[in-house]
Design an enzyme around this catalytic site. Structure first.
Site, PDB file in Angstrom:
ATOM      1  N   CYS A 168      36.266 -33.910  50.377  1.00 16.32           N
ATOM      2  CA  CYS A 168      36.182 -35.278  49.864  1.00 16.32           C
ATOM      3  C   CYS A 168      37.521 -35.903  49.492  1.00 16.32           C
ATOM      4  O   CYS A 168      37.565 -37.055  49.075  1.00 16.32           O
ATOM      5  CB  CYS A 168      35.240 -35.317  48.664  1.00 16.32           C
ATOM      6  SG  CYS A 168      33.616 -34.625  49.043  1.00 16.32           S
ATOM      7  N   HIS A 302      36.220 -40.939  40.809  1.00 18.59           N
ATOM      8  CA  HIS A 302      35.506 -40.191  41.841  1.00 18.59           C
ATOM      9  C   HIS A 302      34.007 -40.345  41.593  1.00 18.59           C
ATOM     10  O   HIS A 302      33.253 -40.592  42.524  1.00 18.59           O
ATOM     11  CB  HIS A 302      35.944 -38.733  41.822  1.00 18.59           C
ATOM     12  CG  HIS A 302      35.429 -37.937  42.972  1.00 18.59           C
ATOM     13  ND1 HIS A 302      35.604 -38.327  44.281  1.00 18.59           N
ATOM     14  CD2 HIS A 302      34.738 -36.759  43.008  1.00 18.59           C
ATOM     15  CE1 HIS A 302      35.047 -37.428  45.086  1.00 18.59           C
ATOM     16  NE2 HIS A 302      34.518 -36.474  44.334  1.00 18.59           N
ATOM     17  N   GLU A 313      35.532 -35.422  34.774  1.00 17.47           N
ATOM     18  CA  GLU A 313      36.406 -36.566  35.056  1.00 17.47           C
ATOM     19  C   GLU A 313      36.568 -37.443  33.820  1.00 17.47           C
ATOM     20  O   GLU A 313      37.661 -37.964  33.562  1.00 17.47           O
ATOM     21  CB  GLU A 313      35.859 -37.379  36.224  1.00 17.47           C
ATOM     22  CG  GLU A 313      36.838 -38.463  36.689  1.00 17.47           C
ATOM     23  CD  GLU A 313      36.432 -39.145  37.981  1.00 17.47           C
ATOM     24  OE1 GLU A 313      37.276 -39.870  38.553  1.00 17.47           O
ATOM     25  OE2 GLU A 313      35.276 -38.969  38.431  1.00 17.47           O
ATOM     26  N   LYS A 331      30.552 -45.550  44.046  1.00 17.68           N
ATOM     27  CA  LYS A 331      29.676 -44.803  44.958  1.00 17.68           C
ATOM     28  C   LYS A 331      28.227 -45.298  44.963  1.00 17.68           C
ATOM     29  O   LYS A 331      27.536 -45.115  45.977  1.00 17.68           O
ATOM     30  CB  LYS A 331      29.762 -43.313  44.649  1.00 17.68           C
ATOM     31  CG  LYS A 331      31.090 -42.722  45.150  1.00 17.68           C
ATOM     32  CD  LYS A 331      31.206 -41.238  44.892  1.00 17.68           C
ATOM     33  CE  LYS A 331      32.458 -40.652  45.581  1.00 17.68           C
ATOM     34  NZ  LYS A 331      33.724 -41.184  45.031  1.00 17.68           N
ATOM     35  N   HIS A 336      28.371 -41.577  48.687  1.00 17.40           N
ATOM     36  CA  HIS A 336      29.547 -40.707  48.711  1.00 17.40           C
ATOM     37  C   HIS A 336      29.869 -40.448  50.179  1.00 17.40           C
ATOM     38  O   HIS A 336      29.133 -39.742  50.876  1.00 17.40           O
ATOM     39  CB  HIS A 336      29.252 -39.410  47.970  1.00 17.40           C
ATOM     40  CG  HIS A 336      30.456 -38.532  47.799  1.00 17.40           C
ATOM     41  ND1 HIS A 336      31.660 -38.780  48.426  1.00 17.40           N
ATOM     42  CD2 HIS A 336      30.647 -37.395  47.069  1.00 17.40           C
ATOM     43  CE1 HIS A 336      32.528 -37.841  48.102  1.00 17.40           C
ATOM     44  NE2 HIS A 336      31.937 -36.989  47.272  1.00 17.40           N
ATOM     45  N   PHE A 396      36.068 -30.062  47.147  1.00 16.60           N
ATOM     46  CA  PHE A 396      35.797 -28.631  47.045  1.00 16.60           C
ATOM     47  C   PHE A 396      37.112 -27.862  46.926  1.00 16.60           C
ATOM     48  O   PHE A 396      38.137 -28.238  47.484  1.00 16.60           O
ATOM     49  CB  PHE A 396      35.056 -28.142  48.283  1.00 16.60           C
ATOM     50  CG  PHE A 396      33.602 -28.519  48.334  1.00 16.60           C
ATOM     51  CD1 PHE A 396      32.976 -29.142  47.275  1.00 16.60           C
ATOM     52  CD2 PHE A 396      32.847 -28.245  49.464  1.00 16.60           C
ATOM     53  CE1 PHE A 396      31.634 -29.486  47.328  1.00 16.60           C
ATOM     54  CE2 PHE A 396      31.506 -28.586  49.534  1.00 16.60           C
ATOM     55  CZ  PHE A 396      30.897 -29.200  48.463  1.00 16.60           C
TER      56      PHE A 396
END
Length: 410
Positions: A168, A302, A313, A331, A336, A396
């Site tokens: 991502c 994010h 976050e 998002k 996403h 990831f």
């Protein structure tokens, strides 16, 4: 009235146009209206895509995609057609850069995580049913590097070409790589961005991780359940040369002012619970731009709507910026978009700056999780005050990217 300029000390990397196609739309009118209203007509509930039979929500692009030219049929894949729909929006500045610098001085750095997987799924299903692959299917569209190679082939470029796949954060890392190429003098312009398309493999993979929501995603809410996947393409042309031609007395050239990255490697899929890597990326971006936290007027989080991401976050943002810098996750409007997410959210920041839009407000159910570290979630109609925007993308393996965009001079 002249545009307020961000206070930065680094060498800016100028943005010459932005092409963008997502569930927000593929034209300025739709994109701007949906950002203002917080609406998401292309986010749709589905019940037939997951092997488990569970419900989820996906963000689909609307409208027909352009065809791949006959001489480039080896690249004919849905993901490349989606990419082309955004690239055609900046074809003029790309051609101007080619004319000015030469084909060998324009690079391509693209990000993706799916590449042509959706086409491979269709082809392999047909092979199981008929014993043959489709006549025009070429396995090379499945390879991660196919996206960058297609872009270079389409524009007949001979400069450096590569595709980055770091989940991502893929299309955020392209900005860092492009900045390095430009400052090293290896090229004069770089096409950057990302594209990812929906496919069964990704949908079921995230379902297997129990990261998918069965309803609309709900960032920072106490009721958040997980992500909605989407598809999108977003591309920009970067160079170290400013171009004032498209700007007026009320706007100013827009640039990448700073970029930061980190790799905390806390877990293969879960973020560090305290947001250590996220904090490091944001601080590095500020240092790279020579800016203080108070110079940032908006943070595009994010904000995946998973319990772990939003918790970590919020902690990281609070430690770096306190509780007053406007924050939102967009998002809920796009889904996403995985490897394209960084470029998608960079494109949203570009639109806010270029057209002086209100800040994207936080779309959720209004029930903010009281256990989260306090952050200032954006309310409808909030204007941009400080003229620099920071965008976060976390992937990831703890592969984290933060980018700062802003006006340069007026």
């Amino acid at each position: 009235m002249t545009t307020k300029i961000a206070k930065y000390t680094s060498t800016p990397v100028y943005i010459h146009g932005c092409g963008f196609n997502s569930a927000l739309g593929d034209n300025h009118q739709d994109i701007h209206q949906r950002l203002r209203d917080g609406t998401y007509p292309q986010l749709q509930p589905v019940s037939d895509l997951l092997n488990s039979g569970a419900d989820t929500v996906i963000g689909k692009v609307a409208g027909e995609l352009p065809e791949i030219p006959e001489n480039l049929q080896i690249y004919n894949a849905y993901n490349n057609r989606l990419a082309l729909s955004a690239l055609l929006q900046i074809a003029d500045p790309i051609q101007q850069a080619i004319n000015k610098y030469g084909r060998d001085r324009v690079a391509v750095i693209a990000g993706t995580s799916t590449s042509g997987t959706s086409d491979s799924e269709i082809a392999l299903t047909e092979n199981l049913e008929s014993g043959q692959l489709p006549e025009h299917f070429d396995y090379s569209v499945h390879e991660a590097n196919n996206l960058g190679e297609f872009i270079a082939a389409y524009f007949d470029l001979s400069g450096p070409v590569y595709t980055i796949s770091t989940a991502c954060s893929s299309s955020g890392r392209v900005f860092i790589s492009a900045k390095r190429l430009l400052k090293a003098g290896m090229v004069d312009a770089v096409i950057v961005g990302g594209c990812d398309s929906l496919c069964q493999f990704t949908l079921n993979g995230f379902s297997g991780l129990e990261a998918m929501s069965d309803t609309f995603c709900n960032p920072f809410s106490v009721n958040r359940k997980g992500i909605n996947l989407g598809e999108a393409a977003a591309f920009m042309l970067l160079s170290l040369a400013a171009d004032d031609s498209e700007y007026t007395d009320t706007t100013s050239p827009i640039a990448l002012l700073g970029a930061g990255d980190s790799s905390d490697a806390h877990h293969i899929s879960a973020p560090h619970p305290e947001g250590n890597g996220a904090e490091e990326a944001m601080r590095k971006a500020l240092d790279d731009a020579g800016m203080k936290p108070e110079s940032i007027g908006y943070i595009n989080a994010h904000g995946t709507s998973t319990p772990l991401n939003d918790a970590m976050e919020s902690k990281a943002i609070n430690r770096v910026f306190g509780a007053n810098t406007p924050v939102s996750s967009t998002k809920p409007l796009t889904g996403h978009t995985l490897g394209a997410a960084s470029a998608v959210e960079a494109a949203i920041c570009w639109h806010v700056l270029r057209y002086q839009l209100p800040l994207p407000f936080q779309v959720n159910d209004g029930q903010i999780d009281p256990s989260l570290a306090p952050v200032a979630l954006v309310k409808p109609g909030t204007p941009l005050v400080e003229p620099a925007l920071l965008s976060n993308s976390f992937a990831f393996g703890g592969n984290n990217i933060s980018l700062i965009f802003g006006y340069t001079h007026g």
